[in-house]
Design a protein around this motif. Structure first.
Motif, PDB file in Angstrom:
ATOM      1  N   PHE A  82     -43.829   6.176 -36.972  1.00 18.30           N
ATOM      2  CA  PHE A  82     -43.988   4.723 -36.883  1.00 18.30           C
ATOM      3  C   PHE A  82     -42.902   3.995 -37.672  1.00 18.30           C
ATOM      4  O   PHE A  82     -42.559   2.850 -37.336  1.00 18.30           O
ATOM      5  N   SER A  83     -42.357   4.625 -38.703  1.00 25.19           N
ATOM      6  CA  SER A  83     -41.234   3.985 -39.413  1.00 25.19           C
ATOM      7  C   SER A  83     -40.017   3.854 -38.503  1.00 25.19           C
ATOM      8  O   SER A  83     -39.279   2.856 -38.582  1.00 25.19           O
ATOM      9  N   LEU A  84     -39.818   4.854 -37.628  1.00 26.34           N
ATOM     10  CA  LEU A  84     -38.722   4.745 -36.666  1.00 26.34           C
ATOM     11  C   LEU A  84     -38.962   3.591 -35.695  1.00 26.34           C
ATOM     12  O   LEU A  84     -38.009   2.876 -35.320  1.00 26.34           O
ATOM     13  N   LEU A  85     -40.207   3.404 -35.288  1.00 24.96           N
ATOM     14  CA  LEU A  85     -40.511   2.291 -34.386  1.00 24.96           C
ATOM     15  C   LEU A  85     -40.339   0.952 -35.093  1.00 24.96           C
ATOM     16  O   LEU A  85     -39.803  -0.006 -34.495  1.00 24.96           O
ATOM     17  N   TRP A  86     -40.754   0.855 -36.356  1.00 27.41           N
ATOM     18  CA  TRP A  86     -40.537  -0.373 -37.104  1.00 27.41           C
ATOM     19  C   TRP A  86     -39.046  -0.622 -37.325  1.00 27.41           C
ATOM     20  O   TRP A  86     -38.589  -1.779 -37.261  1.00 27.41           O
TER      21      TRP A  86
END
Length: 390
Positions: A82-86
Motif C-alpha cells: 500500500f505504500s507503493l500505491l500511496w
C-alpha cells in the motif's frame, strides 16, 4: 592370562550391553508423546491443492515458526504494497519532492513526499496510529478509495491472524499434554487372571468427561493366501475396576487387559515376549471439562517396554489432614512379583487346583455321608417265639 580374562570380560559385556543405536532400532508408528511417525509420498498435484482449499486447517496445523513468519510477512507486506500505491498517487498528483509545483497546488496527502513517508503513512493508516503529521486532504477521490480498501484489508488480516494464533493456543491436543501414561507396561496376576497393566494419570484437577480407553496391536501378519499385511490392526480391550467407559478420571488409573484365549497375547511367554515384533498403541478419548473440546491421548509400547512378572508400586496415600496424595515418583516404577511363565501355564495350574479342590470336596462329602461296606452281609432278624412255660 590377563589378556584372556580381559577378552572374556569383553565378551560378557558385549553380550549384555547393547549399543545405543540397537536399542532404538525399532521404528514406531506412534511415538511415546503421541505423534504419528508417517509420511505421504507421490501425492498427485491435484490432491495437493486440497491443502489450499482447506487453508484454515492448514494454517492452524503448521508449526509456530511458520505462523510467526506469516504474521510478520502479512503485515509488513501489506504495509509495503500500500505504500507503493500511496507513492504512486502522490507522484501522479505531483506531491513528491523535486516535482514542479504551481502556486495553487493542492496535495492529496499532506507530508508524503517520498517512498519513506509513503510507507510511514501506510503503516499509520493500517494500524490506526494516526500521529497527525500525515493525513488526507480530501481533494483526491483515488486516495479516499484507497484508504477504505486498506482499512478493510487491514481489519481482515488482524482478524485472521488473531484467529489462527488463538486456535493454535487452544488446540485440544494441548490438553492432552497434561495426560500421561506410564513409561512401561507390566504383566502380572490381577483378580485371579493374567493381565497386562498400564497406568495413566491426569495431571490437572479438571476432569476428562466421558473418557474411553482402548488399544490397537500393530504388527505384520501373513494371510492364508500368502499376502503380507503391514501394520495389521488388532483391537485390544482395556478395563479398569470401574469399567471402561465414563471413567471418574480424577486420580491415576491402572488399565488392564485380561490375557485369555481371545487375547492376541495368549501365545506369548516370559521368554518369547522380548523376541516379538509388534507395537501396542493405547488411546484415551475424552472431553475437557473446562473447554468442552474433545481430545485424544495416545502412546505406544514395544515388546522391550513390557515387563513380564512385575507389578506397579502404589502411588495413592492419605495424609494426616485427610487429603489424598499422589506420589508421581513411583508412577512408572514396578516391583517383581510371582507370575506364571505363560498363559497356558496359568490355565493348567488353575485347572489342576480346581480338580484337586473338587476331589477334596468329594472326599469330605463322602466322609460325612459314610461309605458302604460291600463285605458286610445284611441279615433279616424275625421276632422269636416265646417258649417260656409257666
Amino acid at each position: 592370562m590377563v589378556s584372556l580374562s580381559s577378552s572374556r570380560m569383553f565378551q560378557v559385556l558385549q553380550g549384555h550391553i547393547q549399543p545405543a543405536g540397537h536399542r532404538n532400532r525399532k521404528t514406531r508408528l506412534v511415538t511415546k508423546d503421541g505423534r504419528c511417525n508417517i509420511e505421504f509420498g507421490n501425492i498427485e498435484s491435484s490432491n495437493q491443492y486440497a491443502y489450499l482449499m482447506d487453508f484454515w486447517t492448514t494454517f492452524v496445523e503448521i508449526r509456530w515458526r511458520f505462523v510467526l513468519l506469516l504474521f510478520v510477512a502479512s503485515f509488513t507486506g501489506s504495509w509495503f504494497i500500500f505504500s507503493l500505491l500511496w507513492y504512486w498517487i502522490a507522484k501522479s498528483n505531483g506531491d513528491l519532492t523535486g516535482q514542479n509545483r504551481t502556486d495553487g497546488h493542492v496535495q492529496c496527502i499532506d507530508n508524503v513526499n517520498g517512498l519513506t513517508t509513503a510507507f510511514l503513512y501506510s503503516l499509520e493508516t493500517q494500524t490506526t496510529i494516526g500521529y497527525g503529521g500525515r493525513a488526507l486532504t480530501g481533494h483526491c477521490a483515488g486516495a479516499i478509495a484507497l484508504i477504505i480498501i486498506q482499512s478493510l484489508i487491514g481489519t481482515f488480516i488482524n482478524c485472521f491472524m488473531c484467529g489462527v494464533i488463538l486456535a493454535k493456543i487452544s488446540l485440544p491436543k494441548r490438553r492432552a499434554k497434561t495426560v500421561t501414561f506410564s513409561d512401561m507396561a507390566v504383566i502380572c496376576l490381577k483378580k485371579g487372571s493374567l493381565c497386562l497393566l498400564i497406568r495413566v494419570a491426569n495431571l490437572r484437577k479438571t476432569l476428562l468427561i466421558g473418557s474411553q480407553i482402548y488399544g490397537k496391536l500393530l504388527k505384520t501378519t501373513t494371510t492364508p493366501d500368502g499376502d503380507t499385511i503391514i501394520l495389521d490392526q488388532i483391537h485390544i480391550d482395556f478395563l479398569v475396576d470401574a469399567g471402561k467407559d465414563n471413567l471418574f478420571f480424577v486420580c491415576p488409573l491402572t488399565l488392564y487387559h485380561v490375557i485369555n484365549k481371545s487375547s492376541p497375547f495368549y501365545e506369548l511367554s516370559a521368554d518369547t515376549l522380548s523376541l516379538q515384533d509388534f507395537e501396542l498403541v493405547v488411546f484415551l478419548d475424552g472431553t475437557a471439562e473446562s473447554t468442552s473440546s474433545c481430545c485424544q491421548v495416545r502412546t505406544s509400547y514395544v515388546p522391550q517396554e513390557i515387563h513380564w512378572g512385575y507389578s506397579f508400586l502404589p502411588i495413592i496415600s492419605r495424609t494426616k489432614t485427610g487429603k489424598y496424595r499422589v506420589d508421581f515418583s513411583n508412577f512408572s516404577k514396578s516391583v517383581r512379583v510371582t507370575t506364571p511363565h505363560c498363559a497356558h501355564c496359568f490355565e493348567t495350574d488353575v485347572d489342576e487346583r480346581n480338580h484337586n479342590n473338587h476331589s477334596q470336596e468329594n472326599h469330605i462329602n463322602q466322609q460325612k455321608l459314610g461309605i458302604d461296606n460291600l463285605g458286610f452281609q445284611v441279615i433279616d432278624i424275625h421276632d422269636s417265639m416265646d417258649i417260656t412255660r409257666m
